[in-house]
Design a protein around this motif. Sequence first.
Motif, PDB file in Angstrom:
ATOM      1  N   HIS A 109       4.538  -5.571  46.162  1.00 49.80           N
ATOM      2  CA  HIS A 109       5.577  -5.640  47.186  1.00 49.80           C
ATOM      3  C   HIS A 109       6.529  -6.813  46.974  1.00 49.80           C
ATOM      4  O   HIS A 109       7.733  -6.702  47.208  1.00 49.80           O
ATOM      5  N   PHE A 110       5.986  -7.943  46.541  1.00 51.77           N
ATOM      6  CA  PHE A 110       6.835  -9.119  46.345  1.00 51.77           C
ATOM      7  C   PHE A 110       7.846  -8.867  45.216  1.00 51.77           C
ATOM      8  O   PHE A 110       9.021  -9.237  45.326  1.00 51.77           O
ATOM      9  N   LEU A 111       7.414  -8.217  44.140  1.00 48.17           N
ATOM     10  CA  LEU A 111       8.320  -7.899  43.047  1.00 48.17           C
ATOM     11  C   LEU A 111       9.371  -6.885  43.501  1.00 48.17           C
ATOM     12  O   LEU A 111      10.549  -7.012  43.155  1.00 48.17           O
ATOM     13  N   THR A 112       8.939  -5.888  44.275  1.00 46.76           N
ATOM     14  CA  THR A 112       9.886  -4.924  44.823  1.00 46.76           C
ATOM     15  C   THR A 112      10.929  -5.631  45.667  1.00 46.76           C
ATOM     16  O   THR A 112      12.125  -5.343  45.588  1.00 46.76           O
ATOM     17  N   PHE A 113      10.467  -6.579  46.485  1.00 44.07           N
ATOM     18  CA  PHE A 113      11.381  -7.363  47.321  1.00 44.07           C
ATOM     19  C   PHE A 113      12.375  -8.141  46.469  1.00 44.07           C
ATOM     20  O   PHE A 113      13.580  -8.173  46.759  1.00 44.07           O
ATOM     21  N   LEU A 114      11.882  -8.798  45.416  1.00 47.68           N
ATOM     22  CA  LEU A 114      12.771  -9.590  44.565  1.00 47.68           C
ATOM     23  C   LEU A 114      13.842  -8.706  43.920  1.00 47.68           C
ATOM     24  O   LEU A 114      15.013  -9.104  43.836  1.00 47.68           O
ATOM     25  N   VAL A 115      13.457  -7.527  43.466  1.00 48.88           N
ATOM     26  CA  VAL A 115      14.426  -6.609  42.869  1.00 48.88           C
ATOM     27  C   VAL A 115      15.455  -6.186  43.909  1.00 48.88           C
ATOM     28  O   VAL A 115      16.671  -6.196  43.645  1.00 48.88           O
ATOM     29  N   ALA A 116      14.986  -5.807  45.100  1.00 51.97           N
ATOM     30  CA  ALA A 116      15.909  -5.392  46.163  1.00 51.97           C
ATOM     31  C   ALA A 116      16.849  -6.530  46.549  1.00 51.97           C
ATOM     32  O   ALA A 116      18.050  -6.331  46.748  1.00 51.97           O
ATOM     33  N   PHE A 117      16.303  -7.753  46.650  1.00 46.58           N
ATOM     34  CA  PHE A 117      17.122  -8.897  47.042  1.00 46.58           C
ATOM     35  C   PHE A 117      18.118  -9.258  45.939  1.00 46.58           C
ATOM     36  O   PHE A 117      19.246  -9.668  46.214  1.00 46.58           O
ATOM     37  N   ALA A 118      17.713  -9.084  44.682  1.00 45.60           N
ATOM     38  CA  ALA A 118      18.626  -9.339  43.561  1.00 45.60           C
ATOM     39  C   ALA A 118      19.784  -8.347  43.574  1.00 45.60           C
ATOM     40  O   ALA A 118      20.939  -8.722  43.331  1.00 45.60           O
ATOM     41  N   VAL A 119      19.481  -7.084  43.873  1.00 36.23           N
ATOM     42  CA  VAL A 119      20.533  -6.078  43.976  1.00 36.23           C
ATOM     43  C   VAL A 119      21.470  -6.427  45.119  1.00 36.23           C
ATOM     44  O   VAL A 119      22.705  -6.333  44.991  1.00 36.23           O
ATOM     45  N   MET A 120      20.905  -6.834  46.266  1.00 31.94           N
ATOM     46  CA  MET A 120      21.724  -7.251  47.399  1.00 31.94           C
ATOM     47  C   MET A 120      22.613  -8.436  47.028  1.00 31.94           C
ATOM     48  O   MET A 120      23.810  -8.464  47.328  1.00 31.94           O
ATOM     49  N   SER A 121      22.036  -9.417  46.351  1.00 30.44           N
ATOM     50  CA  SER A 121      22.788 -10.610  45.961  1.00 30.44           C
ATOM     51  C   SER A 121      23.905 -10.257  44.987  1.00 30.44           C
ATOM     52  O   SER A 121      25.006 -10.819  45.060  1.00 30.44           O
ATOM     53  N   SER A 122      23.630  -9.325  44.080  1.00 34.35           N
ATOM     54  CA  SER A 122      24.668  -8.901  43.142  1.00 34.35           C
ATOM     55  C   SER A 122      25.825  -8.246  43.883  1.00 34.35           C
ATOM     56  O   SER A 122      26.989  -8.370  43.479  1.00 34.35           O
ATOM     57  N   GLY A 123      25.515  -7.564  44.977  1.00 37.57           N
ATOM     58  CA  GLY A 123      26.571  -6.969  45.789  1.00 37.57           C
ATOM     59  C   GLY A 123      27.451  -8.017  46.435  1.00 37.57           C
ATOM     60  O   GLY A 123      28.682  -7.881  46.499  1.00 37.57           O
ATOM     61  N   ILE A 124      26.835  -9.103  46.915  1.00 40.66           N
ATOM     62  CA  ILE A 124      27.610 -10.175  47.556  1.00 40.66           C
ATOM     63  C   ILE A 124      28.462 -10.912  46.533  1.00 40.66           C
ATOM     64  O   ILE A 124      29.648 -11.201  46.788  1.00 40.66           O
ATOM     65  N   THR A 125      27.899 -11.240  45.373  1.00 37.98           N
ATOM     66  CA  THR A 125      28.688 -11.930  44.353  1.00 37.98           C
ATOM     67  C   THR A 125      29.804 -11.020  43.825  1.00 37.98           C
ATOM     68  O   THR A 125      30.906 -11.493  43.525  1.00 37.98           O
ATOM     69  N   SER A 126      29.538  -9.720  43.737  1.00 36.67           N
ATOM     70  CA  SER A 126      30.571  -8.782  43.306  1.00 36.67           C
ATOM     71  C   SER A 126      31.698  -8.714  44.333  1.00 36.67           C
ATOM     72  O   SER A 126      32.885  -8.710  43.974  1.00 36.67           O
ATOM     73  N   ALA A 127      31.343  -8.682  45.614  1.00 36.56           N
ATOM     74  CA  ALA A 127      32.355  -8.658  46.673  1.00 36.56           C
ATOM     75  C   ALA A 127      33.154  -9.958  46.696  1.00 36.56           C
ATOM     76  O   ALA A 127      34.365  -9.950  46.948  1.00 36.56           O
TER      77      ALA A 127
END
Length: 454
Positions: free
Chosen positions: A95-113
Amino acid sequence: MKDGKMAEHLGETHELKRVMGPGLLLLFIVGDILGTGIYALTGQVAAEVGGVVWLPFLVAFGVALLTAFSYLELVTKYPKAAGAALYTHKAFGIHFLTFLVAFAVMSSGITSASTASRAFAANFVASTGLASGGLTITLVALAFIALVAAVNFRGVGESVKVNVLLTVVELSGLLIIIGIGFWAIMGGQGDVSRAFTFQPAQDHGLFWSVIAGTTLAFFAMVGFEDSVNMAEECKEPSRIFPKVLLGGLIITGVIYVLVAISAITLVPAADLGEGETPLLKVVQAGAPGFPISVFGIITMFAVANSALINMMMASRLIYGMAREGVLPALLGRVHAKRRTPYIAILFTTSIAVLLITFVGAVPALGGTTALLLLCVFAIVNIAVLVLRKDKVEHKHFRTPTIVPVLGAISCVFLAGPWTGRDPIQYAIAGALIAVGILFWFITVRVMKTSAQPA
């Protein structure tokens, strides 16, 4: 978090309405890839390699293609929403790895925006004739991201018709560049030989200069991975995805190479690498009579679409993780009237504001987006191999084993410091992931405390 709850959050129990055929899916993929990267970073790539500015885009296309094959096997095998997070959870069950992947995708969205906001501001200033300068661009970018937050708060969703319209606008801007470039070449204007002139930054050789340029150009190729989240809304995804996704990547790859050649033919690499509006310079050089404000508006439409899509994705991802108990429950609150995740919107917008204000430079933000996604892509490529043991009843695309192996190696290689990547990108990415880890531990602590008997 219970396995059932995680599975439900990752899209394993709910069916969405299947409305997208191959045509609409292709437009979605092309529209998602096109946008901020090519409009904003062409000049920075030219600063790394000189006239062969098209080469890093070609290499980035090759790396993206390897990972796209891995996504194709997984999306046709598991035609569900949630993308990388779903594949990570199925492959590793941590679950922690899944969370890190999801949070990394979210963060990439913010930096892209944030990247899109800076690009929007730079083109707005150039098109309107406002006093150019770092402070002006920053203020316009902040006003723009606030407008995006307001639209996000009102709950305006991206319909298929709007996506088609914005894709046509984005594509028209790049076709204008290609048309201007080749018209100028036919008229004897410009210097085609520049497209084959290598001018490395500093003392780097051809290989490392191209790799440094590729770390920037890769930002222009991301977006194809978002399409797997549309799997539950596609008709026969296991059948149509391979041709459509590969077709979309090839179309955008060809367009990028042609844009790069047109740009360097009309504008020398040194001039192209100055400022944040490289393609506006191409229009001015090749078609001085063309109304620059019109192209500026086209560019702003393209990057505005990128910003809105990414901020909506980021806020909904934060909201979803909060609702599943992975982040503090406060971030999962929904506005009573608008029915939008207003706390998650405020949280993601605040991060974007900090990035725009204190980081500012487009290459740093775009590079951070690429860095985060390269790490996610490496995990996805490994997940393909791990999940080979998991058999499904229906037929699905199967990529040759060597492809995900090469995909993982290339993604890890491009994410490393040996590529010449600006250290600020690691600092930004590390700070974002650290925020996520902090929220993870806070949530775990709160859940343990609430579970204890009074």
